[in-house]
Scaffold this motif. Structure first.
Motif, PDB file in Angstrom:
ATOM      1  N   UNK A 203       0.777  -1.189  -0.033  1.00  0.00           N
ATOM      2  CA  UNK A 203       0.071  -0.040   0.073  1.00  0.00           C
ATOM      3  C   UNK A 203       0.994   1.171  -0.079  1.00  0.00           C
ATOM      4  N   UNK A 204       2.034   1.134   0.701  1.00  0.00           N
ATOM      5  CA  UNK A 204       2.933   2.393   0.683  1.00  0.00           C
ATOM      6  C   UNK A 204       3.364   2.762  -0.669  1.00  0.00           C
ATOM      7  N   UNK A 205       3.198   1.785  -1.535  1.00  0.00           N
ATOM      8  CA  UNK A 205       3.954   2.316  -2.817  1.00  0.00           C
ATOM      9  C   UNK A 205       2.815   3.338  -3.462  1.00  0.00           C
ATOM     10  N   UNK A 206       1.470   2.857  -3.069  1.00  0.00           N
ATOM     11  CA  UNK A 206       0.573   3.640  -3.706  1.00  0.00           C
ATOM     12  C   UNK A 206       0.541   4.960  -3.101  1.00  0.00           C
ATOM     13  N   UNK A 308       1.137   9.148   9.050  1.00  0.00           N
ATOM     14  CA  UNK A 308       1.046  10.478   8.902  1.00  0.00           C
ATOM     15  C   UNK A 308       0.995  11.154   7.297  1.00  0.00           C
ATOM     16  N   UNK A 309       1.609  10.448   6.537  1.00  0.00           N
ATOM     17  CA  UNK A 309       1.771  10.882   5.092  1.00  0.00           C
ATOM     18  C   UNK A 309       0.347  10.734   4.600  1.00  0.00           C
ATOM     19  N   UNK A 310      -0.345   9.622   4.948  1.00  0.00           N
ATOM     20  CA  UNK A 310      -1.621   9.755   4.428  1.00  0.00           C
ATOM     21  C   UNK A 310      -2.502  10.592   4.832  1.00  0.00           C
ATOM     22  N   UNK A 311      -2.484  10.842   5.884  1.00  0.00           N
ATOM     23  CA  UNK A 311      -3.448  12.167   6.682  1.00  0.00           C
ATOM     24  C   UNK A 311      -3.049  13.284   5.999  1.00  0.00           C
ATOM     25  N   UNK A 324      -8.959   9.865  -2.802  1.00  0.00           N
ATOM     26  CA  UNK A 324      -8.001  10.270  -3.393  1.00  0.00           C
ATOM     27  C   UNK A 324      -7.224   8.982  -4.372  1.00  0.00           C
ATOM     28  N   UNK A 325      -7.250   7.856  -3.721  1.00  0.00           N
ATOM     29  CA  UNK A 325      -6.534   6.724  -4.225  1.00  0.00           C
ATOM     30  C   UNK A 325      -7.222   6.193  -5.608  1.00  0.00           C
ATOM     31  N   UNK A 326      -8.677   6.227  -5.349  1.00  0.00           N
ATOM     32  CA  UNK A 326      -9.532   5.870  -6.622  1.00  0.00           C
ATOM     33  C   UNK A 326      -9.379   6.842  -7.679  1.00  0.00           C
ATOM     34  N   UNK A 327      -9.324   8.085  -7.350  1.00  0.00           N
ATOM     35  CA  UNK A 327      -9.498   9.174  -8.544  1.00  0.00           C
ATOM     36  C   UNK A 327      -8.243   9.121  -9.310  1.00  0.00           C
ATOM     37  N   UNK A 339      -9.167  -2.458  -3.135  1.00  0.00           N
ATOM     38  CA  UNK A 339      -9.925  -1.707  -2.238  1.00  0.00           C
ATOM     39  C   UNK A 339      -9.310  -2.040  -0.647  1.00  0.00           C
ATOM     40  N   UNK A 340      -9.905  -1.144   0.139  1.00  0.00           N
ATOM     41  CA  UNK A 340      -9.543  -1.299   1.549  1.00  0.00           C
ATOM     42  C   UNK A 340     -10.244  -2.114   2.407  1.00  0.00           C
ATOM     43  N   UNK A 341     -11.620  -2.219   1.846  1.00  0.00           N
ATOM     44  CA  UNK A 341     -12.709  -2.869   2.587  1.00  0.00           C
ATOM     45  C   UNK A 341     -13.290  -4.074   1.895  1.00  0.00           C
ATOM     46  N   UNK A 342     -13.118  -5.381   2.638  1.00  0.00           N
ATOM     47  CA  UNK A 342     -13.842  -6.484   1.716  1.00  0.00           C
ATOM     48  C   UNK A 342     -15.341  -6.393   1.449  1.00  0.00           C
TER      49      UNK A 342
END
Length: 479
Positions: A203-206, A308-311, A324-327, A339-342
């Motif tokens: 996920x960090x690479x995203x 923190x970077x994500x926030x 943001x990730x989706x767009x 996705x982040x949720x199953x």
């Protein structure tokens, strides 16, 4: 009457078993919490703080000076990079601990006051793992390379605690996939290219790509202080004022692997350890954070740094992280499954299994979503890595290109860009990242110059990083 008594006895026995399991899980979680504090103090080289966690009886037997001598010798092994619980028996937990220079076992036992009364460092010995007689698979072996991949993968998949394994290899512009095992223990269901796996820290690479896109559009600079975008209560902290976006993205900020408040409080659940950790808890830790390592002087892998970077990305873009990730990434690359949720209606899911081969829950995230929340499929990861290999034309491809630029040397012989680790193999540069949760392991490695790729997704917590690098090396050597 006999049937009623029999049912009542079974109910009582079942209740006792459930209570015993719950008590053992609680004891294991408490042990892990103390271990995490020891890890934090070890990585910040605070031997006195480690000694203060000991029980009175322990301190009577071993003096502070003796403890300091031992710990100062262990500090030469470098920081603790990863720790995995191997066994928990009679209140003693044995952890496999990867230091920068060596792997050891640490045995820890705590008392009712949450002080340790037994602490031992000893050479690591792998727990013998039995093998399955066979494993179901969907594999075509048309070449020597295919047969090599199958041999390595099958050896992993037949371990008794392994479940399923999905692999994609790109070599000479051809894609081959390999599937083994069960998506859930005992269900006799093979994974396929659309089976959803946890990918953990990949996920960090995203997240790094989202940062790079903001940089490319001129909204921020990699060298901007993060304090410019934080609330005043945090921005006034001198330690945070020294940290830049680049330092968060290449793990040189001085922030620890995890905050010291990540596993405390009534809402903490060891089986879903990050679900409760919200922005309030993150900012509470950061408000008074003080570093003993000057920023941009040392590599220290930090989950809290990426959280923190994500926030910060959400504050700047005024969008939730997942939107943001989706767009910016998922829609442009047509990654429709990530996705982040199953979705409970999705039946094509690789359920996580721990080192004992037991099914465990998927992890959920709040403030640390940017560090490890994503679940993805082999098909989506192929789209993701192929975009990494393509000449950058679109906004997301240009952002990805920036993440692969050198930013810091990581001893002894590798470098880091923005999230991506890089090194040399067969005289070319390769990039890689791994992901590890309580019940899943993932690997992605690629060589842009050679257009070679290895992707591995597993729903077992057994390490596959060495397998990934082994296969990437074999792909490069196969002409």
């Amino acid at each position: 009457m006999k049937n009623i008594l029999h049912s009542l006895i079974l109910l009582i026995i079942s209740s006792f078993i459930q209570v015993a399991i719950a008590q053992e899980n609680e004891a294991e979680a408490k042990n892990r919490a103390i271990f995490n504090r020891i890890e934090y103090f070890f990585n910040s080289q605070q031997p006195d703080s480690i000694y203060q966690l000991a029980s009175i009886d322990f301190q009577k037997k071993i003096s502070a000076e003796q403890m300091n001598t031992v710990l100062n010798q262990l500090f030469s092994l470098g920081k603790i990079q990863e720790a995995t619980l191997q066994t928990f028996e009679e209140g003693k937990a044995t952890y496999k601990v990867n230091f920068e220079k060596e792997t050891l076992s640490i045995v820890l036992r705590i008392d009712t006051f949450l002080n340790y009364n037994y602490l031992e460092f000893k050479p690591f010995q792998a727990v013998p793992i039995s093998k399955k007689d066979s494993v179901i698979s969907n594999v075509e072996t048309k070449s020597p390379l295919d047969r090599y991949v199958d041999s390595i993968a099958r050896n992993y998949a037949t371990q008794s605690n392994a479940q399923s394994l999905s692999i994609a290899i790109i070599h000479k512009n051809k894609i081959n996939t390999f599937f083994y095992g069960e998506t859930e223990k005992g269900n006799q269901t093979l994974p396929d290219a659309n089976t959803l796996y946890e990918i953990g820290s990949i996920t960090k690479t995203f997240t790094a790509s989202l940062l790079a896109e903001l940089v490319n559009t001129g909204i921020i600079s990699l060298d901007d202080s993060i304090s410019k975008f934080l609330p005043d209560s945090l921005a006034n902290n001198p330690a945070l004022q020294k940290i830049t976006f680049k330092m968060l993205a290449n793990h040189t900020s001085g922030l620890p692997r995890m905050a010291d408040n990540w596993n405390v409080g009534p809402k903490f659940n060891s089986s879903d350890p990050y679900a409760h950790y919200n922005q309030q808890l993150l900012f509470s830790f950061l408000k008074n954070f003080q570093t003993k390592t000057e920023p941009e002087t040392e590599y220290l892998y930090s989950n809290i740094g990426y959280g923190l970077l994500g926030e910060l990305l959400t504050i700047i873009s005024k969008k939730p992280y997942q939107q943001l990730l989706k767009d910016s990434v998922l829609v442009p690359l047509e990654m429709t499954s990530t996705t982040d949720v199953i979705d409970p209606k999705n039946l094509n899911v690789a359920y996580p299994h721990n080192e004992k081969g037991e099914k465990v829950p998927f992890w959920n995230f709040q403030a640390l979503s940017a560090t490890g929340s994503l679940k993805s499929t082999l098909n989506d990861m192929l789209r993701y890595v192929i975009a990494q290999l393509t000449y950058p034309e679109s906004a997301i491809q240009k952002a990805m290109n920036l993440t692969k630029q050198y930013t810091f040397f990581v001893p002894p012989n590798s470098d880091i860009g923005l999230a991506w680790h890089m090194s040399m193999m067969e005289d070319v540069t390769y990039y890689y990242h791994t992901g590890n949760t309580a019940g899943s392991y993932s690997f992605i490695g690629f060589v842009p110059d050679d257009k070679s790729v290895v992707i591995i997704l597993s729903n077992s917590s057994t390490d596959i990083a060495a397998i990934g690098l082994n296969l990437l090396d074999k792909v490069l050597k196969t002409k």
